[in-house]
Design a protein around this motif. Structure first.
Motif: not given
Length: 561
Positions: A155-183
């Motif tokens: 693709t022409d896209k990149y993903y963000l990782h503030m640590f190693a490239k094997e550690q992609p950052d999770l998008n906390w703006e996504n409510e569905k993801l947040r609910q999965k983390l809370y569960e």
């Protein structure tokens, strides 16, 4: 202040991979931890924090989680974890786990699904962004070096990782993801976990514009934390996290918080703060180099003293911080904060006393209680840590020789704290019968638990007396809720403070200098509670004395009239 169950507790951090191996694979395990619960109880420990034991490829030692609901087979089984919870409960001890929710592993099911459909639902669990003019979306350097952006294949896209490239950052703006983390968090709390240490949590709020910053090194990149510092609104996410999880269970939470704005402290640890407490890194930050470990300054005693006491006064207004000398991400405190003349058992006891009796929740890191020190490293190949290898490269790129780069890593590497726990003078320090995953510090024959158990004047037995004093019926109230009042700040080499309330006043005074010091008291000695050079009962300090003589590396804890 509303009183909470954790206020008067003493915590202990276990780095499971290096604690005790019981199945002969060179890696510590849950069975090893279970077998040492009585040892920890004898030290006076109430709360045990386990560094990550979740399923992981271990690119960053388990801080890259591929399944939040599974125990890594290297450590054991979920049944053994349940047994650990039950055995800790029998001893009136609490287990807390590491919570790593800023990022996950690139092997996590969510990320694998995102790669298969870079425009689909799971791609929005992460930060997939188009590049700019054939370059990454912005010029951030990750904490482990190199760009924070990695190409999404095909693709022409990149993903963000503030640590190693094997550690992609999770998008906390996504409510569905947040609910999965809370569960997931609630699933662990329902199991009987008492809380969490929360990793790198300030990073969850991004500046979604991902602006470029002025480069701060030759690589043309800028430190990624500058983007974090430019983001607003992390508090709203942290409040939602707390209200959906921890608050329901009266859970104990300790945040790993860097880059917080100073005025936000009450929001983090106040009466209704985001967390029960956060770690006090004021001393550790003193050796932050401008560009890396290779230009990290030596710790200056006066600056260290000022940082600790200043932090105490600031924190007291709002709540408690968690006090540390070292942890799994830092070199050994005995090698870092003590001047060369004090890197001995007396100096190690002195440093421990000053830390454990501060206002706040003491965290003891495995091996600290026997005075474990930095190892001697002969080659970069002896290290396992991804960050150390990056820092070595950075030092070479800055023009240092291999010897100089290795010396910088030897002083600052977090692998110093990850060498196996030194249980005895047997092979591999009694940690394993196999080849250990990381080398054992060669000083294990002189510094180990078995030898110190037999020696009444050992660092280990002193730590037991120290923790017992803090938790004693007579002084628990004072050491938990009493004020911390700095003392003798203008006296060279002296670190001192009073812990006082309406009923009692106790002086903690330590001589970090190389010569004897004389201290004139404001009042007189009522009782010697603890001494690192004599049993308190045999102390040469007389009741009624208005002056104290302190040998080099001597610390006294004195009830003052």
């Amino acid at each position: 202040m509303e009183r909470k169950w954790w206020h008067d507790k003493v915590a202990y951090q276990i780095y499971p991979k290096s604690f005790l191996d019981t199945n002969g694979d060179g890696i510590g395990d849950l069975r090893g931890i279970i077998s040492k619960l009585d040892y920890l109880k004898s030290l006076g420990i109430d709360i045990i924090w386990l560094s990550p034991i979740y399923k992981s490829p271990f690119v960053d030692q388990g801080y890259d989680i591929s399944d939040y609901y599974a125990i890594a087979e290297e450590f054991g089984t979920m049944e053994e974890f349940d047994e650990l919870l039950a055995e800790a409960k029998k001893r009136d001890m609490h287990i807390i786990m590491d919570l790593v929710i800023n990022h996950c592993s690139d092997k996590h099911e969510w990320f694998q699904k995102a790669l298969k459909d870079p425009d689909g639902e799971y791609a929005d669990y992460f930060y997939f962004r188009k590049g700019k003019n054939g370059n990454p979306p912005s010029n951030y350097r990750s904490y482990f070096g190199g760009s924070c952006w990695e190409k999404v294949p095909g693709t022409d896209k990149y993903y963000l990782h503030m640590f190693a490239k094997e550690q992609p950052d999770l998008n906390w703006e996504n409510e569905k993801l947040r609910q999965k983390l809370y569960e997931m968090i609630n699933w662990w709390l329902d199991k009987g976990l008492s809380g969490f240490r929360i990793d790198a949590i300030i990073n969850i709020k991004k500046n979604l514009d991902f602006p470029d910053f002025e480069p701060d090194a030759e690589d043309g990149l800028a430190a990624c934390y500058k983007m974090v510092e430019s983001a607003e609104g992390v508090g709203e996410l942290l409040e939602e996290l707390k209200n959906n999880t921890f608050k329901k269970y009266d859970a104990f939470t300790v945040g790993e918080v860097f880059n917080m704005k100073p005025e936000e402290l009450p929001e983090f640890i106040g009466e209704n703060g985001h967390f029960s407490t956060i770690f006090d890194f004021c001393a550790q930050c003193l050796s932050d180099g401008e560009h890396g470990w290779y230009d990290a300054p030596e710790i200056d005693f006066d600056t260290w003293r000022k940082a600790i006491l200043g932090s105490q006064l600031e924190t007291e207004k709002y709540g408690f911080k968690a006090n540390i000398i070292e942890n799994h991400d830092e070199p050994r405190g005995a090698s870092r904060f003590l001047p060369k003349h004090a890197q001995n058992p007396a100096g190690i006891k002195m440093l421990g006393t000053v830390s454990v009796l501060l206002r706040g929740i003491p965290f003891i890191y495995q091996g600290q209680e026997i005075g474990m020190q930095n190892a001697k490293w002969n080659s970069i190949d002896e290290y396992d840590d991804i960050s150390t290898k990056d820092q070595y490269k950075a030092a070479l790129a800055a023009g240092l020789s291999k010897e100089q780069a290795l010396a910088a890593c030897g002083r600052m590497s977090r692998d110093n704290a990850r060498t196996p726990m030194q249980w005895s003078d047997e092979a591999n320090a009694g940690f394993t019968t196999a080849k250990p995953w990381l080398k054992v510090n060669e000083n294990y024959k002189a510094i180990n638990v078995a030898a110190q158990e037999k020696d009444p004047s050992s660092v280990l037995n002193y730590y037991r007396r120290l923790v017992a004093l803090r938790k004693s019926d007579e002084y628990k109230e004072l050491f938990t809720y009493g004020r911390c009042v700095p003392a003798y700040e203008d006296t060279d080499g002296i670190m001192a403070y009073y812990r006082e309330d309406e009923n009692k006043r106790v002086l903690v005074v330590a001589n970090f200098g190389s010569k004897e010091a004389q201290i004139r008291l404001d009042g007189s000695v009522k009782k010697v509670l603890l001494s690192n050079t004599n049993d308190a009962e045999k102390s040469t300090v007389s009741v009624g004395a208005s002056e104290l003589k302190l040998e080099s590396c001597e610390v006294l804890v004195v009830l003052v009239k």
